[in-house]
Write a protein that holds these residues in place. Sequence first.
Motif, PDB file in Angstrom:
ATOM      1  N   HIS A 164       2.526  19.922  -6.885  1.00 36.62           N
ATOM      2  CA  HIS A 164       4.110  19.345  -7.231  1.00 36.62           C
ATOM      3  C   HIS A 164       4.475  18.673  -6.715  1.00 36.62           C
ATOM      4  CE1 HIS A 164       8.488  19.198  -7.938  1.00 36.62           C
ATOM      5  NE2 HIS A 164       7.946  19.168  -9.158  1.00 36.62           N
ATOM      6  N   ASP A 165       4.428  18.497  -5.734  1.00 40.23           N
ATOM      7  CA  ASP A 165       5.444  17.449  -4.205  1.00 40.23           C
ATOM      8  C   ASP A 165       4.234  15.845  -4.590  1.00 40.23           C
ATOM      9  OD1 ASP A 165       7.091  18.975  -3.764  1.00 40.23           O
ATOM     10  OD2 ASP A 165       6.143  19.014  -2.327  1.00 40.23           O
ATOM     11  N   LEU A 166       2.857  16.248  -4.681  1.00 41.11           N
ATOM     12  CA  LEU A 166       1.872  15.260  -4.789  1.00 41.11           C
ATOM     13  C   LEU A 166       1.327  14.897  -6.265  1.00 41.11           C
ATOM     14  CD1 LEU A 166      -1.349  16.924  -3.085  1.00 41.11           C
ATOM     15  CD2 LEU A 166       0.270  14.904  -2.194  1.00 41.11           C
ATOM     16  N   TRP A 167       1.510  15.132  -6.900  1.00 38.46           N
ATOM     17  CA  TRP A 167       2.384  14.974  -8.616  1.00 38.46           C
ATOM     18  C   TRP A 167       3.619  13.919  -8.390  1.00 38.46           C
ATOM     19  CZ3 TRP A 167      -1.312  13.697 -11.247  1.00 38.46           C
ATOM     20  CH2 TRP A 167      -2.184  14.520 -11.943  1.00 38.46           C
ATOM     21  N   LEU A 168       4.429  13.612  -7.847  1.00 33.01           N
ATOM     22  CA  LEU A 168       5.598  13.143  -8.222  1.00 33.01           C
ATOM     23  C   LEU A 168       5.352  12.545  -7.038  1.00 33.01           C
ATOM     24  CD1 LEU A 168       8.570  15.916  -7.631  1.00 33.01           C
ATOM     25  CD2 LEU A 168       8.129  14.635  -9.728  1.00 33.01           C
ATOM     26  N   LEU A 169       4.611  12.601  -5.616  1.00 31.49           N
ATOM     27  CA  LEU A 169       4.810  11.201  -5.237  1.00 31.49           C
ATOM     28  C   LEU A 169       3.091   9.674  -5.638  1.00 31.49           C
ATOM     29  CD1 LEU A 169       4.461  13.534  -1.882  1.00 31.49           C
ATOM     30  CD2 LEU A 169       6.102  11.475  -2.440  1.00 31.49           C
ATOM     31  N   ALA A 170       2.932  10.543  -5.881  1.00 27.44           N
ATOM     32  CA  ALA A 170       2.235   9.933  -6.406  1.00 27.44           C
ATOM     33  C   ALA A 170       2.298   8.745  -7.755  1.00 27.44           C
ATOM     34  CB  ALA A 170       0.454  10.648  -7.085  1.00 27.44           C
ATOM     35  N   LEU A 171       2.932   9.473  -8.718  1.00 27.61           N
ATOM     36  CA  LEU A 171       4.012   8.939  -9.158  1.00 27.61           C
ATOM     37  C   LEU A 171       4.827   7.975  -8.396  1.00 27.61           C
ATOM     38  CD1 LEU A 171       5.613   8.849 -12.306  1.00 27.61           C
ATOM     39  CD2 LEU A 171       7.276   9.962 -11.541  1.00 27.61           C
ATOM     40  N   LEU A 172       5.606   7.813  -7.946  1.00 26.46           N
ATOM     41  CA  LEU A 172       6.470   7.187  -6.844  1.00 26.46           C
ATOM     42  C   LEU A 172       5.500   6.078  -6.523  1.00 26.46           C
ATOM     43  CD1 LEU A 172       8.990   8.754  -4.475  1.00 26.46           C
ATOM     44  CD2 LEU A 172       8.847   7.876  -6.825  1.00 26.46           C
ATOM     45  N   GLY A 173       4.307   6.400  -5.955  1.00 27.12           N
ATOM     46  CA  GLY A 173       3.175   5.521  -4.713  1.00 27.12           C
ATOM     47  C   GLY A 173       2.381   4.189  -6.199  1.00 27.12           C
ATOM     48  N   VAL A 174       1.984   4.895  -7.082  1.00 29.77           N
ATOM     49  CA  VAL A 174       1.980   4.130  -8.571  1.00 29.77           C
ATOM     50  C   VAL A 174       3.263   3.181  -9.399  1.00 29.77           C
ATOM     51  CG1 VAL A 174       0.282   3.967 -10.913  1.00 29.77           C
ATOM     52  CG2 VAL A 174       0.000   5.467  -8.667  1.00 29.77           C
ATOM     53  N   VAL A 175       4.068   4.441  -9.795  1.00 36.47           N
ATOM     54  CA  VAL A 175       4.986   4.111 -11.160  1.00 36.47           C
ATOM     55  C   VAL A 175       5.801   2.931 -10.446  1.00 36.47           C
ATOM     56  CG1 VAL A 175       6.515   4.135 -13.130  1.00 36.47           C
ATOM     57  CG2 VAL A 175       4.272   5.197 -12.853  1.00 36.47           C
ATOM     58  N   GLN A 176       6.479   3.454  -9.196  1.00 38.93           N
ATOM     59  CA  GLN A 176       7.923   2.992  -8.882  1.00 38.93           C
ATOM     60  C   GLN A 176       7.344   2.456  -7.820  1.00 38.93           C
ATOM     61  OE1 GLN A 176       8.681   3.786  -5.307  1.00 38.93           O
ATOM     62  NE2 GLN A 176      11.253   2.449  -5.803  1.00 38.93           N
ATOM     63  N   LEU A 177       6.424   2.178  -7.125  1.00 38.91           N
ATOM     64  CA  LEU A 177       5.717   0.705  -6.379  1.00 38.91           C
ATOM     65  C   LEU A 177       4.801  -0.108  -6.780  1.00 38.91           C
ATOM     66  CD1 LEU A 177       7.390   0.535  -3.167  1.00 38.91           C
ATOM     67  CD2 LEU A 177       5.428   1.763  -2.974  1.00 38.91           C
ATOM     68  N   ALA A 178       4.213   0.182  -6.836  1.00 39.70           N
ATOM     69  CA  ALA A 178       2.593  -1.073  -7.449  1.00 39.70           C
ATOM     70  C   ALA A 178       2.333  -1.661  -7.666  1.00 39.70           C
ATOM     71  CB  ALA A 178       1.485   0.217  -7.136  1.00 39.70           C
ATOM     72  N   ILE A 179       3.001  -1.283  -8.915  1.00 35.77           N
ATOM     73  CA  ILE A 179       3.028  -1.392 -10.329  1.00 35.77           C
ATOM     74  C   ILE A 179       4.225  -2.618 -10.540  1.00 35.77           C
ATOM     75  CG2 ILE A 179       3.840  -1.339 -13.096  1.00 35.77           C
ATOM     76  CD1 ILE A 179       2.218   0.886 -12.974  1.00 35.77           C
ATOM     77  N   PRO A 180       5.804  -2.377 -10.333  1.00 36.63           N
ATOM     78  CA  PRO A 180       6.757  -2.707 -10.638  1.00 36.63           C
ATOM     79  C   PRO A 180       6.326  -4.276  -9.483  1.00 36.63           C
ATOM     80  CG  PRO A 180       6.987  -0.339  -9.153  1.00 36.63           C
ATOM     81  CD  PRO A 180       6.276  -0.139  -9.941  1.00 36.63           C
ATOM     82  N   CYS A 181       6.235  -3.789  -8.160  1.00 38.13           N
ATOM     83  CA  CYS A 181       5.951  -5.197  -7.497  1.00 38.13           C
ATOM     84  C   CYS A 181       5.021  -6.036  -7.862  1.00 38.13           C
ATOM     85  CB  CYS A 181       5.173  -4.633  -5.959  1.00 38.13           C
ATOM     86  SG  CYS A 181       6.620  -3.772  -4.750  1.00 38.13           S
ATOM     87  N   VAL A 182       3.585  -5.453  -8.803  1.00 35.78           N
ATOM     88  CA  VAL A 182       3.125  -6.492  -8.845  1.00 35.78           C
ATOM     89  C   VAL A 182       3.803  -7.464 -10.015  1.00 35.78           C
ATOM     90  CG1 VAL A 182       0.667  -6.856 -10.284  1.00 35.78           C
ATOM     91  CG2 VAL A 182       1.285  -5.761  -8.687  1.00 35.78           C
ATOM     92  N   LEU A 183       4.206  -6.421 -10.637  1.00 31.57           N
ATOM     93  CA  LEU A 183       5.010  -7.060 -12.136  1.00 31.57           C
ATOM     94  C   LEU A 183       6.294  -8.101 -11.405  1.00 31.57           C
ATOM     95  CD1 LEU A 183       5.658  -3.738 -14.439  1.00 31.57           C
ATOM     96  CD2 LEU A 183       3.968  -6.656 -14.874  1.00 31.57           C
ATOM     97  N   ALA A 184       6.913  -7.837 -10.546  1.00 25.45           N
ATOM     98  CA  ALA A 184       8.206  -8.321  -9.957  1.00 25.45           C
ATOM     99  C   ALA A 184       7.677 -10.089  -8.740  1.00 25.45           C
ATOM    100  CB  ALA A 184       9.194  -7.703  -9.286  1.00 25.45           C
ATOM    101  N   VAL A 185       6.414  -9.726  -8.494  1.00 25.45           N
ATOM    102  CA  VAL A 185       5.762 -11.508  -8.341  1.00 25.45           C
ATOM    103  C   VAL A 185       5.458 -11.833  -9.163  1.00 25.45           C
ATOM    104  CG1 VAL A 185       3.982 -12.532  -7.115  1.00 25.45           C
ATOM    105  CG2 VAL A 185       4.835 -10.517  -5.824  1.00 25.45           C
ATOM    106  N   ARG A 186       5.687 -11.643 -10.671  1.00 25.93           N
ATOM    107  CA  ARG A 186       4.873 -12.247 -12.112  1.00 25.93           C
ATOM    108  C   ARG A 186       6.319 -13.058 -12.322  1.00 25.93           C
ATOM    109  NH1 ARG A 186       1.592 -15.841 -15.330  1.00 25.93           N
ATOM    110  NH2 ARG A 186       2.172 -14.419 -17.461  1.00 25.93           N
ATOM    111  N   CYS A 187       7.207 -11.988 -12.015  1.00 27.91           N
ATOM    112  CA  CYS A 187       8.508 -12.082 -12.328  1.00 27.91           C
ATOM    113  C   CYS A 187       8.940 -13.737 -11.897  1.00 27.91           C
ATOM    114  CB  CYS A 187       9.925 -11.137 -13.268  1.00 27.91           C
ATOM    115  SG  CYS A 187       8.982 -10.060 -14.053  1.00 27.91           S
ATOM    116  N   GLY A 188       8.986 -14.083 -10.954  1.00 30.61           N
ATOM    117  CA  GLY A 188       9.111 -14.345 -10.079  1.00 30.61           C
ATOM    118  C   GLY A 188       8.539 -16.059 -10.210  1.00 30.61           C
ATOM    119  N   GLN A 189       7.247 -15.583 -11.015  1.00 29.17           N
ATOM    120  CA  GLN A 189       7.463 -17.215 -11.366  1.00 29.17           C
ATOM    121  C   GLN A 189       7.447 -17.777 -12.132  1.00 29.17           C
ATOM    122  OE1 GLN A 189       2.955 -15.775 -12.197  1.00 29.17           O
ATOM    123  NE2 GLN A 189       2.248 -15.732  -9.604  1.00 29.17           N
ATOM    124  N   VAL A 190       8.645 -16.955 -13.160  1.00 30.23           N
ATOM    125  CA  VAL A 190       9.044 -17.549 -14.228  1.00 30.23           C
ATOM    126  C   VAL A 190      10.442 -18.157 -14.208  1.00 30.23           C
ATOM    127  CG1 VAL A 190       9.500 -17.740 -17.138  1.00 30.23           C
ATOM    128  CG2 VAL A 190       7.160 -16.704 -15.551  1.00 30.23           C
TER     129      VAL A 190
END
Length: 293
Positions: free
Chosen positions: A211-237
């Motif tokens: 159960h913990d690993l599923w939640l931590l995978a959610l944090l790693g992918v959805v809470q950190l990796a994807i938004p960090c990449v998107l934020a860098v993209r937004c910073g270009q505009v």
Amino acid sequence: MFPPKLTHSRAVVLMVAVTFMWSIAGVVTRHLEAARSFEVTFWRSLFTLLALLVILPMLQGRAVFSSMRRSGRALWISGVCWSVMFTAFMVAILLMPVANVLVTMAAAPLITALLARIFIGHRIAPRTWVAICVAGLGIGWMYGSQVAGLPLLGTLVALCVPVAGAVNWTVVQHSQRHGHAVDLVPAVLVGAVLSVLATLPLALPFQASAHDLWLLALLGVVQLAIPCVLAVRCGQVLKAPEIALLSLLEVIFGILLAWLGAGEEPGAAVLGGGALVIGALVFNELLGLKEEK
């Protein structure tokens, strides 16, 4: 993965989505069963690393990894800063209420202004000096009224997040001034690698449940990796003041989610001190946008 051209309005909507994704860390962490302390940071950073190993080649091609080896030291310093932010944030969230950590992080733009003034000579406008003083009062109020109930270690760890963020921004700006652009997405990857390596010895023996690993995978992918990449993209505009203002939504979303999803009701001092910090930043950035126009 991204549209060829990101308009201003789409960038604003995307940045709001980014802040919401960032804000889920507190409430998700409160639902972990067995994982604690550095193990939480280790798994989140590991899942972030795995996600970026897929996302980066999709965005920039496989050549991105060879180009990283040829990058200057600014990329690696930025990676160290990301590593500190990843690690300190999760440790602080486990030591203190979510609201305290998020309000402390909200002071990052003002700490950045101070460091940029000291190390690379950026001029600080009078309005920013006022905002820095007001935000300092807000943080002092928030922590001063709870000094007996909050661990000193948690406070110091939480402060590492905005300080590392400020150092990161200052290093990137200094590098760009001298003609060496820093790609922040690979820097996030470096930060994830360093965080994994630093926390692995401290995370053993592993106790996380499935159960913990599923939640931590959610944090790693959805809470950190994807938004960090998107934020860098937004910073270009978006302009820096717009990014700073929109990023404040993370504080609001995060406190609300922790309240509604984990029963973590913020105290009067947190709300009052947080209002001063956020108000000071909003005042400063709105005046900055007005001056630019």
